[in-house]
Structure formats: structure tokens, C-alpha cells
Design a protein around this motif. Structure first.
Motif, PDB file in Angstrom:
ATOM      1  N   ALA A  77       0.809  -1.215   0.000  1.00 15.03           N
ATOM      2  CA  ALA A  77       0.000   0.000   0.000  1.00 15.03           C
ATOM      3  C   ALA A  77       0.841   1.263   0.000  1.00 15.03           C
ATOM      4  O   ALA A  77       0.306   2.359  -0.077  1.00 15.03           O
ATOM      5  CB  ALA A  77      -0.925   0.003   1.227  1.00 15.03           C
ATOM      6  N   VAL A  78       2.133   1.118   0.125  1.00 16.86           N
ATOM      7  CA  VAL A  78       3.042   2.258   0.067  1.00 16.86           C
ATOM      8  C   VAL A  78       3.979   2.016  -1.095  1.00 16.86           C
ATOM      9  O   VAL A  78       5.082   1.524  -0.928  1.00 16.86           O
ATOM     10  CB  VAL A  78       3.822   2.429   1.388  1.00 16.86           C
ATOM     11  N   PRO A  79       3.525   2.320  -2.312  1.00 17.82           N
ATOM     12  CA  PRO A  79       4.260   1.970  -3.514  1.00 17.82           C
ATOM     13  C   PRO A  79       5.390   2.921  -3.876  1.00 17.82           C
ATOM     14  O   PRO A  79       5.602   3.929  -3.218  1.00 17.82           O
ATOM     15  CB  PRO A  79       3.194   1.971  -4.598  1.00 17.82           C
ATOM     16  N   ARG A  80       6.076   2.575  -4.954  1.00 16.22           N
ATOM     17  CA  ARG A  80       7.219   3.360  -5.413  1.00 16.22           C
ATOM     18  C   ARG A  80       6.833   4.328  -6.524  1.00 16.22           C
ATOM     19  O   ARG A  80       7.677   4.999  -7.077  1.00 16.22           O
ATOM     20  CB  ARG A  80       8.330   2.431  -5.910  1.00 16.22           C
ATOM     21  N   SER A  81       5.590   4.399  -6.861  1.00 18.57           N
ATOM     22  CA  SER A  81       5.133   5.315  -7.900  1.00 18.57           C
ATOM     23  C   SER A  81       3.819   5.927  -7.475  1.00 18.57           C
ATOM     24  O   SER A  81       3.218   5.531  -6.472  1.00 18.57           O
ATOM     25  CB  SER A  81       4.945   4.560  -9.223  1.00 18.57           C
ATOM     26  N   GLN A  82       3.347   6.888  -8.233  1.00 18.30           N
ATOM     27  CA  GLN A  82       2.079   7.538  -7.918  1.00 18.30           C
ATOM     28  C   GLN A  82       0.888   6.723  -8.391  1.00 18.30           C
ATOM     29  O   GLN A  82      -0.250   7.166  -8.281  1.00 18.30           O
ATOM     30  CB  GLN A  82       2.047   8.921  -8.583  1.00 18.30           C
ATOM     31  N   ALA A  83       1.159   5.519  -8.943  1.00 14.19           N
ATOM     32  CA  ALA A  83       0.087   4.765  -9.577  1.00 14.19           C
ATOM     33  C   ALA A  83      -0.850   4.082  -8.583  1.00 14.19           C
ATOM     34  O   ALA A  83      -1.968   3.741  -8.921  1.00 14.19           O
ATOM     35  CB  ALA A  83       0.673   3.710 -10.516  1.00 14.19           C
ATOM     36  N   ALA A  84      -0.397   3.844  -7.376  1.00 16.31           N
ATOM     37  CA  ALA A  84      -1.214   3.091  -6.421  1.00 16.31           C
ATOM     38  C   ALA A  84      -2.408   3.922  -5.955  1.00 16.31           C
ATOM     39  O   ALA A  84      -2.283   5.111  -5.702  1.00 16.31           O
ATOM     40  CB  ALA A  84      -0.388   2.670  -5.214  1.00 16.31           C
ATOM     41  N   PRO A  85      -3.577   3.308  -5.853  1.00 13.98           N
ATOM     42  CA  PRO A  85      -4.770   4.049  -5.411  1.00 13.98           C
ATOM     43  C   PRO A  85      -4.688   4.405  -3.938  1.00 13.98           C
ATOM     44  O   PRO A  85      -4.198   3.638  -3.122  1.00 13.98           O
ATOM     45  CB  PRO A  85      -5.907   3.058  -5.686  1.00 13.98           C
ATOM     46  N   SER A  86      -5.199   5.589  -3.577  1.00 14.41           N
ATOM     47  CA  SER A  86      -5.125   6.042  -2.193  1.00 14.41           C
ATOM     48  C   SER A  86      -5.957   5.173  -1.265  1.00 14.41           C
ATOM     49  O   SER A  86      -5.664   5.063  -0.077  1.00 14.41           O
ATOM     50  CB  SER A  86      -5.586   7.494  -2.093  1.00 14.41           C
ATOM     51  N   TRP A  87      -7.030   4.527  -1.800  1.00 14.40           N
ATOM     52  CA  TRP A  87      -7.883   3.710  -0.943  1.00 14.40           C
ATOM     53  C   TRP A  87      -7.093   2.566  -0.322  1.00 14.40           C
ATOM     54  O   TRP A  87      -7.386   2.125   0.788  1.00 14.40           O
ATOM     55  CB  TRP A  87      -9.080   3.152  -1.724  1.00 14.40           C
ATOM     56  N   ARG A  88      -6.077   2.070  -1.030  1.00 16.05           N
ATOM     57  CA  ARG A  88      -5.313   0.944  -0.500  1.00 16.05           C
ATOM     58  C   ARG A  88      -4.523   1.352   0.732  1.00 16.05           C
ATOM     59  O   ARG A  88      -4.460   0.611   1.720  1.00 16.05           O
ATOM     60  CB  ARG A  88      -4.369   0.395  -1.575  1.00 16.05           C
ATOM     61  N   LEU A  89      -3.911   2.530   0.682  1.00 14.53           N
ATOM     62  CA  LEU A  89      -3.161   3.015   1.838  1.00 14.53           C
ATOM     63  C   LEU A  89      -4.087   3.240   3.021  1.00 14.53           C
ATOM     64  O   LEU A  89      -3.803   2.819   4.142  1.00 14.53           O
ATOM     65  CB  LEU A  89      -2.424   4.308   1.480  1.00 14.53           C
ATOM     66  N   ARG A  90      -5.214   3.903   2.776  1.00 13.29           N
ATOM     67  CA  ARG A  90      -6.140   4.171   3.877  1.00 13.29           C
ATOM     68  C   ARG A  90      -6.681   2.874   4.476  1.00 13.29           C
ATOM     69  O   ARG A  90      -6.839   2.760   5.685  1.00 13.29           O
ATOM     70  CB  ARG A  90      -7.282   5.060   3.392  1.00 13.29           C
ATOM     71  N   ALA A  91      -6.980   1.897   3.617  1.00 17.12           N
ATOM     72  CA  ALA A  91      -7.489   0.618   4.118  1.00 17.12           C
ATOM     73  C   ALA A  91      -6.444  -0.081   4.977  1.00 17.12           C
ATOM     74  O   ALA A  91      -6.768  -0.668   6.017  1.00 17.12           O
ATOM     75  CB  ALA A  91      -7.904  -0.274   2.954  1.00 17.12           C
ATOM     76  N   ALA A  92      -5.176  -0.030   4.571  1.00 19.01           N
ATOM     77  CA  ALA A  92      -4.114  -0.677   5.348  1.00 19.01           C
ATOM     78  C   ALA A  92      -3.918   0.009   6.694  1.00 19.01           C
ATOM     79  O   ALA A  92      -3.737  -0.657   7.730  1.00 19.01           O
ATOM     80  CB  ALA A  92      -2.805  -0.661   4.549  1.00 19.01           C
ATOM     81  N   LEU A  93      -3.966   1.330   6.704  1.00 20.17           N
ATOM     82  CA  LEU A  93      -3.834   2.064   7.967  1.00 20.17           C
ATOM     83  C   LEU A  93      -5.017   1.771   8.881  1.00 20.17           C
ATOM     84  O   LEU A  93      -4.847   1.573  10.092  1.00 20.17           O
ATOM     85  CB  LEU A  93      -3.733   3.562   7.693  1.00 20.17           C
ATOM     86  N   ASP A  94      -6.208   1.747   8.308  1.00 19.58           N
ATOM     87  CA  ASP A  94      -7.392   1.420   9.109  1.00 19.58           C
ATOM     88  C   ASP A  94      -7.319  -0.003   9.652  1.00 19.58           C
ATOM     89  O   ASP A  94      -7.732  -0.277  10.791  1.00 19.58           O
ATOM     90  CB  ASP A  94      -8.659   1.575   8.266  1.00 19.58           C
ATOM     91  N   LEU A  95      -6.780  -0.915   8.845  1.00 23.06           N
ATOM     92  CA  LEU A  95      -6.654  -2.302   9.289  1.00 23.06           C
ATOM     93  C   LEU A  95      -5.778  -2.404  10.525  1.00 23.06           C
ATOM     94  O   LEU A  95      -6.081  -3.174  11.449  1.00 23.06           O
ATOM     95  CB  LEU A  95      -6.079  -3.152   8.162  1.00 23.06           C
ATOM     96  N   SER A  96      -4.701  -1.644  10.577  1.00 18.42           N
ATOM     97  CA  SER A  96      -3.819  -1.706  11.750  1.00 18.42           C
ATOM     98  C   SER A  96      -4.573  -1.322  13.017  1.00 18.42           C
ATOM     99  O   SER A  96      -4.332  -1.886  14.088  1.00 18.42           O
ATOM    100  CB  SER A  96      -2.599  -0.795  11.548  1.00 18.42           C
ATOM    101  N   ARG A  97      -5.503  -0.382  12.907  1.00 15.16           N
ATOM    102  CA  ARG A  97      -6.298   0.032  14.061  1.00 15.16           C
ATOM    103  C   ARG A  97      -7.207  -1.092  14.530  1.00 15.16           C
ATOM    104  O   ARG A  97      -7.371  -1.320  15.740  1.00 15.16           O
ATOM    105  CB  ARG A  97      -7.117   1.271  13.716  1.00 15.16           C
ATOM    106  N   VAL A  98      -7.811  -1.802  13.589  1.00 15.05           N
ATOM    107  CA  VAL A  98      -8.699  -2.905  13.945  1.00 15.05           C
ATOM    108  C   VAL A  98      -7.908  -4.053  14.566  1.00 15.05           C
ATOM    109  O   VAL A  98      -8.301  -4.614  15.607  1.00 15.05           O
ATOM    110  CB  VAL A  98      -9.468  -3.397  12.707  1.00 15.05           C
ATOM    111  N   LEU A  99      -6.774  -4.404  13.971  1.00 15.83           N
ATOM    112  CA  LEU A  99      -5.984  -5.529  14.474  1.00 15.83           C
ATOM    113  C   LEU A  99      -5.425  -5.257  15.869  1.00 15.83           C
ATOM    114  O   LEU A  99      -5.139  -6.198  16.614  1.00 15.83           O
ATOM    115  CB  LEU A  99      -4.843  -5.843  13.509  1.00 15.83           C
TER     116      LEU A  99
END
Length: 214
Positions: free
Chosen positions: A76-98
Motif C-alpha cells: 500500500a506504500v508503492p514506489r510510484s504515484q500509480a497506487a490508489p489512495s484507498w489501498r493506503l487508507r485501508a491498510a492504515l485502518d486495518l492496523s487500528r482494527v488488528l
């Protein structure tokens, strides 16, 4: 939602932007949970878990280094601008749930929270831990804080014991426009004790149903 400069900077990163979730995300998340949130692991820093449980925004989570590590591991933290922002937000939110999970349970979350037998086959059985009304609300859960709150309540309902790999994989895809409906459909079948009849999910990932190891 206003995007913080820190979030914009972090989004300028990952490969495989076309995939809705990194392959092996369940195992990755389970390993991360064991290293950073598992109460049974004496090496876990309780302060990290506490900070994630108190977090109320992406900015709060971005200040917790292990949460950013999880996002990197999930692609979710890619090396280009191509990755969608929803993936980063979902991963950060997941850490809160876990951070609310106390123990890994190899069963699907809905096999624990749902009906033990198909309702029409046994109308005398005990009601499920998760009521039909609350399950319907869970299926209708949107993104962001609403999803974090819904899944955190589910973890609490299960006493903190949940299949970490399954929860992580499905959380990441819950609102995906192409795969979200299929994930929620699987949860509905499992809730009704009819998981064996559910159509197969697309082979995006293979969430662990047993202990994944660190």
C-alpha cells in the motif's frame, strides 16, 4: 475527508497497483499482528497497541511506525504515484482494527458469530452471537471510520478472538467495487452456516484458515 500532507507523501509509493490487494495479505497481516499486537508475544510493545487503539484518523496512524510498516508489507506504500489512495487508507485502518485482536482463531469470523446450523434446518437453535439486524448493518458498512468502528465492534463481540488472516484480507476488499460484493456474499453464506455452498472467490489472495506463523 481532507487529505493530510503526510498522507499525500506516503501515497507517493507501491507496485502492482492493478491488484485490489497484495497477494498473501492475510499471512502478511497475521505476521504483523503477532509481532506488534499479540498479547501473548512478550516482545510486543504495549504502547504501540495502545496508540493504534486510540487513533482516530489517518494522521494519527501515520505517526505509528509499525502501522506504516504494515502498509508497506501489504503493497500500500508503492514506489510510484500509480497506487490508489484507498489501498493506503485501508491498510492504515486495518492496523487500528488488528490492535483490538487478542487471539487468533482459525475459524471464519462468521462461523463463530453466526448461526451454528442453517436457520431453516433447526429453528430451535440458539440465536447467533451477532444478530441478524447487526449482521445486515455490517454488510452495509461503508468506508473509513464507519468500517473501522464496525469491525472493531465485531472483534469485541468475539471477545477479541478472530481469524486475523481472514479478517485482514476481507477488510481490505470490503468496499472494493469489483470484489467487495463477493467478499460480503461469502460472509453471508458463512453467517448462515452454509459456507460450503458459497461460490468461490476470485483467486486474488489465499487467506489463511489456520495459524499463519510470524
Amino acid at each position: 475527508m481532507t487529505t493530510s500532507p503526510m498522507l499525500v507523501q506516503a501515497e507517493g509509493v507501491a507496485s502492482g497497483a492493478g491488484l485490489p490487494a497484495a497477494r498473501g495479505s492475510g499471512s502478511q497481516a497475521h505476521g504483523w499482528w503477532r509481532r506488534h499486537c499479540d498479547p501473548a508475544n512478550p516482545k510486543v510493545d504495549p504502547a504501540i497497541r495502545a496508540r493504534l487503539r486510540r487513533a482516530r484518523s489517518d494522521l494519527d496512524v501515520l505517526r505509528v511506525e509499525p502501522a506504516v510498516m504494515l502498509a508497506r508489507q501489504l503493497g500500500a506504500v508503492p514506489r510510484s504515484q500509480a497506487a490508489p489512495s484507498w489501498r493506503l487508507r485501508a491498510a492504515l485502518d486495518l492496523s487500528r482494527v488488528l490492535a483490538h485482536v487478542k487471539e487468533h482463531d482459525p475459524r471464519h469470523p462468521m462461523r463463530v458469530a453466526g448461526w451454528k446450523e442453517f436457520p431453516a434446518d433447526n429453528k430451535q437453535q440458539e440465536s447467533p452471537r451477532l444478530s441478524d439486524a447487526r449482521f445486515r448493518r455490517l454488510l452495509e458498512t461503508g468506508e473509513g471510520e464507519e468500517k473501522v468502528a464496525a469491525f472493531t465492534r465485531l472483534v469485541a463481540l468475539l471477545g477479541g478472538s478472530v481469524n486475523v488472516a481472514q479478517l485482514a484480507t476481507d477488510f481490505l476488499l470490503w468496499n472494493h467495487p469489483d470484489y467487495g460484493d463477493r467478499v460480503r456474499e461469502r460472509w453471508a453464506f458463512e453467517y448462515l452456516a452454509a459456507g460450503s455452498a458459497a461460490p468461490p472467490l476470485p483467486s486474488i489472495d489465499s487467506p489463511d484458515t489456520e495459524d499463519a506463523g510470524a
